[in-house]
Design a protein around this motif. Structure first.
Motif, PDB file in Angstrom:
ATOM      1  N   PHE A 448       0.845  -1.196   0.000  1.00 19.72           N
ATOM      2  CA  PHE A 448       0.000   0.000   0.000  1.00 19.72           C
ATOM      3  C   PHE A 448       0.879   1.245   0.000  1.00 19.72           C
ATOM      4  O   PHE A 448       2.093   1.166   0.253  1.00 19.72           O
ATOM      5  CB  PHE A 448      -0.937   0.024   1.221  1.00 19.72           C
ATOM      6  CG  PHE A 448      -0.220   0.171   2.552  1.00 19.72           C
ATOM      7  CD1 PHE A 448       0.085   1.431   3.074  1.00 19.72           C
ATOM      8  CD2 PHE A 448       0.121  -0.956   3.284  1.00 19.72           C
ATOM      9  CE1 PHE A 448       0.730   1.554   4.287  1.00 19.72           C
ATOM     10  CE2 PHE A 448       0.781  -0.830   4.503  1.00 19.72           C
ATOM     11  CZ  PHE A 448       1.090   0.433   5.004  1.00 19.72           C
ATOM     12  N   ALA A 449       0.265   2.351  -0.292  1.00 16.39           N
ATOM     13  CA  ALA A 449       0.936   3.653  -0.201  1.00 16.39           C
ATOM     14  C   ALA A 449       0.122   4.549   0.727  1.00 16.39           C
ATOM     15  O   ALA A 449      -1.102   4.427   0.816  1.00 16.39           O
ATOM     16  CB  ALA A 449       1.064   4.307  -1.574  1.00 16.39           C
ATOM     17  N   GLU A 507       2.234  -0.130  -5.936  1.00 17.81           N
ATOM     18  CA  GLU A 507       3.681  -0.227  -5.827  1.00 17.81           C
ATOM     19  C   GLU A 507       4.280   1.175  -5.922  1.00 17.81           C
ATOM     20  O   GLU A 507       3.581   2.151  -6.222  1.00 17.81           O
ATOM     21  CB  GLU A 507       4.231  -1.118  -6.938  1.00 17.81           C
ATOM     22  CG  GLU A 507       3.752  -2.557  -6.840  1.00 17.81           C
ATOM     23  CD  GLU A 507       4.360  -3.434  -7.921  1.00 17.81           C
ATOM     24  OE1 GLU A 507       4.969  -2.859  -8.856  1.00 17.81           O
ATOM     25  OE2 GLU A 507       4.209  -4.663  -7.842  1.00 17.81           O
ATOM     26  N   ARG A 508       5.589   1.247  -5.728  1.00 19.06           N
ATOM     27  CA  ARG A 508       6.212   2.568  -5.646  1.00 19.06           C
ATOM     28  C   ARG A 508       6.030   3.373  -6.935  1.00 19.06           C
ATOM     29  O   ARG A 508       5.660   4.547  -6.912  1.00 19.06           O
ATOM     30  CB  ARG A 508       7.711   2.433  -5.336  1.00 19.06           C
ATOM     31  CG  ARG A 508       8.388   3.773  -5.083  1.00 19.06           C
ATOM     32  CD  ARG A 508       9.870   3.620  -4.768  1.00 19.06           C
ATOM     33  NE  ARG A 508      10.439   4.923  -4.568  1.00 19.06           N
ATOM     34  CZ  ARG A 508      10.771   5.760  -5.533  1.00 19.06           C
ATOM     35  NH1 ARG A 508      10.568   5.418  -6.803  1.00 19.06           N
ATOM     36  NH2 ARG A 508      11.283   6.949  -5.278  1.00 19.06           N
ATOM     37  N   GLY A 509       6.288   2.765  -8.077  1.00 20.84           N
ATOM     38  CA  GLY A 509       6.153   3.477  -9.347  1.00 20.84           C
ATOM     39  C   GLY A 509       4.722   3.929  -9.588  1.00 20.84           C
ATOM     40  O   GLY A 509       4.479   5.042 -10.076  1.00 20.84           O
ATOM     41  N   TYR A 538       9.045  -1.351   1.803  1.00 18.54           N
ATOM     42  CA  TYR A 538      10.223  -0.621   1.331  1.00 18.54           C
ATOM     43  C   TYR A 538      11.330  -0.839   2.350  1.00 18.54           C
ATOM     44  O   TYR A 538      11.196  -0.436   3.518  1.00 18.54           O
ATOM     45  CB  TYR A 538       9.926   0.858   1.180  1.00 18.54           C
ATOM     46  CG  TYR A 538      11.069   1.650   0.551  1.00 18.54           C
ATOM     47  CD1 TYR A 538      11.380   1.484  -0.793  1.00 18.54           C
ATOM     48  CD2 TYR A 538      11.824   2.528   1.298  1.00 18.54           C
ATOM     49  CE1 TYR A 538      12.415   2.198  -1.381  1.00 18.54           C
ATOM     50  CE2 TYR A 538      12.858   3.244   0.724  1.00 18.54           C
ATOM     51  CZ  TYR A 538      13.150   3.078  -0.612  1.00 18.54           C
ATOM     52  OH  TYR A 538      14.176   3.771  -1.200  1.00 18.54           O
ATOM     53  N   MET A 539      12.395  -1.511   1.916  1.00 21.00           N
ATOM     54  CA  MET A 539      13.529  -1.818   2.781  1.00 21.00           C
ATOM     55  C   MET A 539      13.025  -2.506   4.053  1.00 21.00           C
ATOM     56  O   MET A 539      12.173  -3.387   3.994  1.00 21.00           O
ATOM     57  CB  MET A 539      14.339  -0.542   3.068  1.00 21.00           C
ATOM     58  CG  MET A 539      14.932   0.106   1.808  1.00 21.00           C
ATOM     59  SD  MET A 539      15.728   1.695   2.117  1.00 21.00           S
ATOM     60  CE  MET A 539      16.927   1.272   3.373  1.00 21.00           C
ATOM     61  N   ALA A 567       7.865  10.055  -4.150  1.00 20.24           N
ATOM     62  CA  ALA A 567       7.675   8.872  -3.312  1.00 20.24           C
ATOM     63  C   ALA A 567       8.939   8.697  -2.481  1.00 20.24           C
ATOM     64  O   ALA A 567      10.054   8.934  -2.965  1.00 20.24           O
ATOM     65  CB  ALA A 567       7.416   7.642  -4.176  1.00 20.24           C
ATOM     66  N   PHE A 568       8.771   8.304  -1.252  1.00 17.78           N
ATOM     67  CA  PHE A 568       9.885   8.172  -0.307  1.00 17.78           C
ATOM     68  C   PHE A 568      10.987   7.306  -0.904  1.00 17.78           C
ATOM     69  O   PHE A 568      10.747   6.186  -1.345  1.00 17.78           O
ATOM     70  CB  PHE A 568       9.370   7.565   0.986  1.00 17.78           C
ATOM     71  CG  PHE A 568      10.420   7.399   2.050  1.00 17.78           C
ATOM     72  CD1 PHE A 568      10.846   8.470   2.802  1.00 17.78           C
ATOM     73  CD2 PHE A 568      10.975   6.149   2.287  1.00 17.78           C
ATOM     74  CE1 PHE A 568      11.807   8.304   3.780  1.00 17.78           C
ATOM     75  CE2 PHE A 568      11.935   5.970   3.261  1.00 17.78           C
ATOM     76  CZ  PHE A 568      12.352   7.053   4.018  1.00 17.78           C
TER      77      PHE A 568
END
Length: 804
Positions: A448-449, A507-509, A538-539, A567-568
């Motif tokens: 999720f974002a 996703e991030r993109g 993320y990480m 995005a972070f």
């Protein structure tokens, strides 16, 4: 009588021996225009007897020495001795030259009057700001030079400064009750107290009325607090007796302090130097205001205002508050605070028996919790999330204490409201409702974002209907996000003008694309936005970390050109780490830079910054490893090359350092700092001629001359050219009056040449105060005191040295 009244020299401040030392170079230049000489020196009245009937100039033909008394207002300040002089008129010329010297002293006295506050003897506001601007530029120069602050191990600047601001308490009441003459007398006493307490290298000034300030070079927050506390304590002991009423008027002061560059944020550091000087002073004044709000007669640091310096200014309807925290103290929407009653804990005394008493303090119970929903320049609006006890109302004057996100005490069931509802205008959940749902939302999807969207355009902050206008814009923003958000998304208000969206499955993109599209859609609707998102996974970040990551991504976006969307990522971590570094949290910055490199091992900027952090922590091998790795990814990175040379020099690897600095000059032939480093390496290798070539080359470049003078002076001392050394040292001190190594060399010159040790003592005291860790500085001070027979003071200085 009229001639006396109109005398421009009347009322000029007295020149001291220290003034003569500082102005010695200018005096020498003025006299050399009229009489050539090979060398010169200053002596004070104790060094030479006065002539019969007063000090008279003389010329000793056999020794080719010219002795000129330095007299101002019929007071002998010292003697100027010029050597290697040939006079064609040995009887009349000395009188003429003595008159020229007196004219120069009058110019110096007029200059001193122009920079001095006549009431207190402190510096005035214009001079204070000029010095502050110069100190800021010196700090910037030290930071540009890899943060080292040293050239060849003979440096004297750590890359920081402190500003202390002071305001006398209830001074207006004193003026109104006892008269402005009494107020002036009290201000003068406060100024004399500051002169007595402040170290010589500090610059103390009276800015206006009862407002004073101090510049403390090379200072950290602890040093600022200690000096401010000494000043506060000294002033609190002042008692002025009014001659008319006989009243004993006690005096107190409130003080604030801030450090540069730690006290500045990223955008403020991009301002020009005069603007940064005024911003820094304004921050110190803000700390003074906070000290007054918390009871007066105390010291408050600017960095402490946000965590524990906020107060409730007004209680508004519908659970809203206005509070004393704004953008000027780094307050941000979404920060949470405990609400505490004003004042310290109440003391409790209980008698168990006639002979036994118990004492303690009542516990401080919080009244509730509030969240910032709209942050303006110097104030903010907050919403009460829940009251701790409805029978104890939140009131004006209550204190705010910042709590970490995980430490926030809000709970929906505790608040007594189990049914979240959306706002009719924005269609979003209220902040408290969204935050109550957030733990459950993040536990669901595999990815999720969490997006934060901030409105950058809107009505003026204080215009009528501002809140309604911003809520309308938030409604528009909510429509734009909802149109592109995936199914199951949930939006909430994050503050007035900010919204937060939980976006499952992205996703991030995909999240970054959504942010950019919403920003573009908003622009077509006449709305300027910035957007940032934390994306899971993320990480090694947890689901709960996504809110903080979204905040860091929004900070990142605000620094970008259009479209402001991020995005972070590794760059977001860089920006966060830089903020920690500027705040002086080296260990926190190291951890953030390491995370940045885990995200992107080719992030050269992060590697350079991490290497500098390691170097400042004394981990030289780790620092060199980071600079080498940065060059593996970017072989022509000038910063990494210079830093590698610098750390290699610190570690004794002269050849590696030389290769790195020479490569810097291949990339940038005007890189002054590399030339200085190469000069220092040549000195260490025993090649003073080559070293001088590098220093002179650096001196010929813009901004290079002030940096090279003390190095040229050091070469001149080694060659026995005392005249050249003295000239270079004075130029070095003109460029940086806190260059303690230049002071040390100049003091050593005075002692080694057998001249008056009083000057050497003054300079040795100042350089020892600036760099108390240097044993050679204390040794020189001890030597200067022993030569004058001041055995007790010499032993005290020796004890200070041994104490470390």
């Amino acid at each position: 009588m009229s001639a006396i009244r109109n005398d421009p020299m009347r009322g000029t401040p007295r020149l001291s021996g220290r003034d003569l030392v500082e102005l010695e170079h200018a005096l020498k230049d003025a006299l050399r225009v009229h009489v050539p000489f090979e060398s010169y020196s200053l002596f004070f009245p104790e060094s030479l007897p006065e002539g019969v009937g007063g000090p008279v100039p003389s010329y000793r033909a056999s020794a080719r020495e010219l002795l000129l008394p330095l007299v101002l207002h019929n007071e002998l300040l010292g003697w100027f001795v010029a050597r290697g002089v040939r006079l064609s008129a040995p009887k009349s010329a000395p009188l003429y030259l003595a008159a020229l010297a007196r004219a120069e002293l009058e110019k110096f006295a007029l200059y001193k009057r122009s920079i001095t506050d006549p009431l207190t003897g402190l510096y005035n506001r214009d001079h204070f700001l000029g010095v502050l601007e110069r100190e800021i530029e010196l700090v910037d120069g030290a930071l540009m030079a890899g943060g080292a602050g040293e050239i060849g191990g003979a440096g004297g600047f750590s890359g920081g400064l402190g500003v202390i601001s002071l305001d006398l308490d209830r001074f207006m009441w004193i003026n109104e009750r006892y008269g402005y003459t009494v107020g002036d007398a009290i201000a003068a006493e406060a100024g004399r107290t500051m002169l007595r307490i402040c170290p010589r290298h500090a610059v103390a000034a009276r800015l206006i009325h009862d407002r004073f300030a101090v510049i403390l070079p090379d200072a950290r927050p602890r040093a600022c607090f200690q000096l401010a506390e000494l000043i506060r304590s000294g002033i609190s002991r002042l008692v002025h007796k009014d001659a008319v009423t006989g009243d004993a008027i006690s005096v107190t002061a409130s003080l604030g302090h801030v450090c540069y560059p730690q006290g500045m944020n990223g955008q403020q550091l991009l301002r020009d130097t005069p603007e940064r000087a005024r911003i820094l002073l304004r921050k110190a004044n803000k700390a003074v205001s906070t000290a007054k709000h918390h009871g007066r007669n105390r010291v408050f640091g600017f960095a402490d205002i946000l965590p524990k310096g906020g107060k409730v200014l007004e209680v508004l309807p519908m659970g809203r508050l206005t509070v004393s925290l704004g953008r000027d103290v780094e307050a941000r929407v979404g920060q949470r605070f405990l609400l505490l009653p004003p004042g310290p804990p109440r003391s409790v005394l209980a008698e168990v028996t006639e002979e036994e008493r118990l004492s303690g303090s009542s516990p401080v119970t919080h009244k509730g919790e509030a969240v910032l929903i709209e942050v303006q320049e110097d104030m903010a609006f907050a919403e009460v999330l829940h009251p701790a006890d409805p029978s104890v109302p939140i009131a004006t004057g209550d204190r705010l204490v910042l709590v970490a996100e995980e430490g926030a005490g809000y709970d929906r069931q505790q608040a007594g409201d189990d049914v979240p509802h959306k706002d009719d205008v924005t269609g979003l959940f209220a902040h408290r409702d969204f935050m109550a749902r957030w733990p459950g939302l993040r536990r669901g999807p595999e990815r999720f974002a969490l997006g934060l969207f901030k409105v950058l355009s809107g009505a003026d902050g204080y215009a009528r209907g501002y809140e309604n206008a911003m809520r309308s814009r938030m409604g528009t923003l909510a429509e734009l996000v909802e149109a592109r958000a995936p199914q199951g998304s949930v939006g909430g208000e994050f503050g007035l003008g900010s919204v937060v969206w939980f976006l499952p499955g992205l996703e991030r993109g995909e999240a970054e694309t959504l942010l950019r599209e919403v920003v573009a859609d908003a622009e077509r609707r006449g709305l300027e936005l910035a957007a940032g998102a934390g994306v899971y996974p993320y990480m090694s970040f947890t689901r709960a970390d996504m809110l903080e990551n979204a905040r860091k991504a929004l900070d990142h976006a605000l620094l970008l050109p259009h479209p402001r969307a991020a995005a972070f990522d590794s760059v977001s971590l860089n920006i966060s780490a830089d903020r920690l570094y500027m705040q002086g949290d080296l260990f926190g910055a190291v951890e953030e830079f390491k995370l940045s490199l885990l995200a992107d091992e080719a992030n050269v900027l992060a590697r350079n910054s991490l290497g500098i952090c390691y170097a400042q922590l004394g981990r030289h091998e780790q620092a060199r490893g980071q600079f080498e790795e940065a060059l593996r990814h970017a072989p022509d990175d000038l910063m990494a090359l210079y830093n590698l040379g610098w750390i290699s020099q610190r570690m004794g690897d002269a050849q590696r350092a030389k290769t790195s600095f020479e490569r810097c000059l291949e990339l940038d032939p005007a890189h002054v700092y590399s030339m200085l480093r190469l000069g220092a390496l040549a000195e260490q290798a025993g090649d003073p001629d080559r070293a001088e070539q590098w220093y002179l080359k650096a001196a010929g470049l813009p901004g290079g001359e002030p940096l090279t003078m003390r190095h040229l002076a050091r070469l001149a001392v080694d060659r026995g050219d005392k005249e050249r050394a003295r000239e270079c040292l004075h130029l070095a001190l003109n460029a940086n009056h806190n260059d303690h190594f230049a002071m040390f060399l100049l003091a050593k010159l005075y002692l080694d040449s057998g001249e008056d040790p009083q000057i050497a003592e003054v300079l040795a005291r100042q350089c020892s105060a600036l760099a108390p860790e240097r044993d050679d500085y204390w040794d020189l001070l001890v030597r200067a005191l022993e030569i004058q027979g001041k055995e007790d003071e010499a032993r005290s200085a020796e004890a200070r040295k041994m104490a470390g």
